[in-house]
Scaffold this active site. Structure first.
Site, mmCIF file in Angstrom:
data_model
loop_
_atom_site.group_PDB
_atom_site.id
_atom_site.type_symbol
_atom_site.label_atom_id
_atom_site.label_comp_id
_atom_site.label_asym_id
_atom_site.label_seq_id
_atom_site.Cartn_x
_atom_site.Cartn_y
_atom_site.Cartn_z
ATOM 1 N N ALA A 63 -0.178 -5.775 -4.206
ATOM 2 C CA ALA A 63 -1.636 -5.856 -4.227
ATOM 3 C C ALA A 63 -2.080 -7.310 -4.152
ATOM 4 C CB ALA A 63 -2.174 -5.199 -5.486
ATOM 5 N N GLY A 102 2.593 -2.665 -5.000
ATOM 6 C CA GLY A 102 1.940 -1.838 -3.996
ATOM 7 C C GLY A 102 2.730 -1.749 -2.706
ATOM 8 N N GLU A 105 5.099 0.973 -3.241
ATOM 9 C CA GLU A 105 4.354 2.227 -3.279
ATOM 10 C C GLU A 105 3.997 2.694 -1.862
ATOM 11 O OE1 GLU A 105 1.885 2.692 -7.289
ATOM 12 O OE2 GLU A 105 1.502 0.744 -6.359
ATOM 13 N N GLU A 125 4.603 -4.237 -12.028
ATOM 14 C CA GLU A 125 3.247 -4.247 -12.581
ATOM 15 C C GLU A 125 3.194 -4.468 -14.085
ATOM 16 O OE1 GLU A 125 2.832 -2.079 -8.669
ATOM 17 O OE2 GLU A 125 4.307 -2.184 -10.284
#
Length: 688
Positions: A63, A102, A105, A125
């Site tokens: 992210a 991310g 992911e 995270e």
């Protein structure tokens, strides 16, 4: 602006490339570009399979942290991944460099995964006070099973492709080459096999061998006081307890809770500190001096550690000792350190073979060094003598640095004919392991010399922080103050063991008395002797008694603790403390753990505010960096200045005033504390 997501075809294969330097972060433009690209893939009748790849040095870094705290913009990452996953034609993620947060992911939302050897795959995270919030807690267990997923999600550490393949996280490893080529090869094989889309959300997660309650207890023990690991595990257990969509809903709820937590704010603050503290306005456009060779004076623990750090960074080192025997011993110590680095994978065998180390007794060997770091005994007379010799032999433009922990660098510089070339480089022991480097700027230090100090810190992969000259600079000056507050509490009724335990529960890696045992009680004794009596500061007679008894800490097997099968409490120490209290006519009182932490932190923040107010630290965040990276301050609290902002500076001030009723000389409120309390400003605002 160039679009950060490219779509092209190679025969019947669609190649979708994320190109958002430097780390392909999943900012808004990338997210929108991915949705457009996969919509196009769905409509492209000629494309039978897609390969998702990252341009540059990695797949997708995660992210865009700079968007945290700002209004969310659609499409959100969970929706982007859901769009990829529901593609009716198969999608291959071709991973190289790293797929983190991310980024991983996104890969989990693809139907097949290939990783190039050497890549890293992880969900870090929790190290930012969060949990994977784009389906990672639901998709990873379905691929890797709950046990492996819980380890990755709550530990935050990336795994190698080999481990990922063992878990079932990826389908194959490409031994070498480019990710695009590996993805195309795999895609062609899948087409030949007639492979179809394979949504991860349709899989069933293998259950965990320990239940959710047991995991919660384990994580509380491993990470006392921290919440992200426990919430991440709670979310992950939804993969076996809930339907996929409900698991995603729970994941998002827990993610949003963490987004609002003070721990998330503190960990993000700590994350950005590493780069921000070395960015100084006064050094903008200042070029550092050449730094190709380093000399070191002294081959003890500190000197050998500094030499090791330099060699690990590829810098040739010449080390000067007083005798041939001492020089030989230093060479052996450094060689052992380097061999250990090879064994741990921190240094390649090839780099070890190229290591350039010379040990000698001749100062003349330093005549062509670009920088020399003095790391001898903490005595002004000894250091003045060393700098006089360096001044006589070193070339024009060379930098003369001292590793002193406390002494006046202006006085040291005055012994030379080149005070502009002198600065402090205060390393922390062991210097090849500890990340903090205080770059201490004397009154006459030239700007390009300061810039060179920071350039060295960057090359050594240190967190370099600018400090001004005073007794102890930033870290040790503040340390002496909060340690004095701990000593005061012992005189009043606390035990060193209670203080250590309370502060370790607060989050410190070690309590102050375990730290004293590690450093050596003789160090603290010498510091107090040098400083002399200080107004309001308790003289720790019990500490001096232990020193006189030869109980110097771990190196002698006894200090505050007895070191037999770990650190054990010692009734003899408590008896000595009782004798000292009786001598002073003090009846001990009960001191609770909350009071211990509040007093300790109030003393730390108060002295830190003086350090900032006097300009010894330029910004509050410099103090946070020093305590975080050099003194074991809990990262999830962000540093003492972040702690003060979150607690309330007015609250800190009121506590100091209460403690001042019994000891007004020690508990004087720093002017900056009063100023910020009255104006309602924070330390964080001073960092802007």
């Amino acid at each position: 602006m160039t679009h950060p997501v490219h779509y092209e075809t190679d025969g019947s294969i669609a190649v979708i490339t994320v190109d958002n330097p430097p780390v392909n972060a999943l900012g808004h433009a990338v997210r929108a570009g991915l949705v457009d690209a996969f919509d196009r893939f769905e409509e492209d009748g000629a494309a039978k399979i897609a390969v998702l790849v990252g341009a540059g040095r990695l797949f997708i870094g995660g992210a865009d942290i700079s968007e945290f705290g700002k209004p969310r913009r659609e499409p959100h990452l969970p929706d982007v991944i859901a769009r990829i996953e529901r593609s009716t034609k198969p999608v291959v993620a071709a991973i190289h460099g790293a797929a983190l947060g991310g980024g991983l992911e996104v890969a989990l939302g693809c139907h097949y995964r290939v990783a190039v050897a050497g890549a890293k795959l992880g969900l870090p995270e929790v190290t930012l006070g969060l949990l994977p919030g784009a389906g990672g807690t639901q998709r990873l267990p379905r691929l890797a099973g709950m046990d492996a997923a819980l380890d990755m999600i709550t530990g935050g550490k990336p795994v190698t492709p080999e481990i990922a393949a063992e878990y079932g996280l990826i389908d194959r490893i490409a031994p070498d080459g480019e990710a695009r080529a590996a993805g195309l090869t795999y895609a062609q094989e899948l087409l030949a096999e007639g492979a179809t889309a394979r949504p991860t959300s349709n899989l069933t997660a293998a259950p965990a061998t320990k239940d959710a309650a047991t995991w919660d207890q384990l994580l509380e023990a491993r990470h006392p006081g921290q919440i992200s690991q426990r919430r991440a595990a709670e979310a992950a257990f939804g993969a076996t307890a809930l339907p996929f969509d409900e698991g995603l809903t729970q994941e998002r709820r827990l993610f949003d809770t963490l987004m609002e937590s003070p721990q998330r704010e503190a960990l993000i603050h700590a994350f950005f500190l590493e780069k921000r503290v070395s960015s100084l306005p006064e050094l903008k456009d200042v070029e550092p001096r050449p730094l190709d060779t380093v000399g070191i004076i002294g081959g003890g623990t500190m000197g050998s550690g500094i030499a090791t750090a330099c060699i690990l960074a590829g810098i040739p080192v010449t080390l000067v000792e007083t005798t041939p025997e001492a020089a030989e011993k230093a060479h052996a110590t450094i060689s052992k350190n380097l061999d250990g680095a090879v064994a741990r994978g921190k240094m390649s065998a090839e780099a070890r073979a190229r290591a350039d180390l010379t040990t000698t007794t001749e100062y003349q060997a330093l005549s062509q060094a670009d920088l020399v770091i003095e790391a001898v005994f903490e005595s002004m007379n000894v250091k003045r003598q060393v700098f006089g010799q360096l001044d006589a032999v070193m070339k024009d433009g060379a930098i003369l640095a001292t590793n002193t922990s406390y002494l006046d660098i202006n006085e040291i510089a005055a012994t030379t004919s080149r005070p502009a070339d002198v600065l402090g480089l205060h390393f922390f022991s062991p210097a090849h392991v500890m990340r903090l480097l205080e770059v201490v700027v004397a009154d006459n230090t030239a700007p390009d010399v300061v810039a060179t100090g920071f350039a060295l810190g960057k090359r050594l992969k240190k967190v370099a922080v600018r400090a001004g000259v005073c007794d102890g600079f930033i870290g040790n000056r503040i340390l002496s103050h909060y340690r004095a507050a701990a000593n005061e509490m012992i005189l009043q009724g606390a035990s060193p063991y209670q203080i250590d335990a309370a502060l370790e529960r607060f989050g410190f890696a070690m309590g102050p008395y375990k730290v004293a045992d590690l450093a050596g009680l003789d160090i603290g004794h010498a510091t107090r002797k040098r400083q002399g009596p200080r107004p309001g500061v308790v003289n720790p007679d019990w500490d001096d008694r232990l020193n006189e008894m030869g109980r110097l800490g771990r190196k002698t097997g006894r200090g505050y603790y007895v070191y037999e099968d770990g650190a054990q409490e010692d009734p003899e120490v408590l008896a000595i403390i009782d004798e000292v209290r009786a001598k002073h006519g003090i009846t001990p009182r009960d001191i609770g753990d909350d009071e211990i932490c509040n007093r300790y932190m109030a003393a730390m923040v108060n002295e830190a505010a003086r350090v900032v107010g006097e300009g010894i630290a330029k910004r509050p965040m410099d103090v946070d960096a020093v305590l975080l990276f050099g003194y074991g301050f809990p990262r999830w609290r962000g540093g003492p200045m972040m702690y003060a902002d979150q607690t309330g500076i007015g609250t800190i001030r009121d506590r100091i005033r209460t403690y001042a009723e019994a000891n007004p000389e020690f508990w004087r409120t720093a002017p900056l504390i009063d100023e910020l309390s009255e104006t309602g400003r924070t330390f964080g605002e001073m960092n802007q």
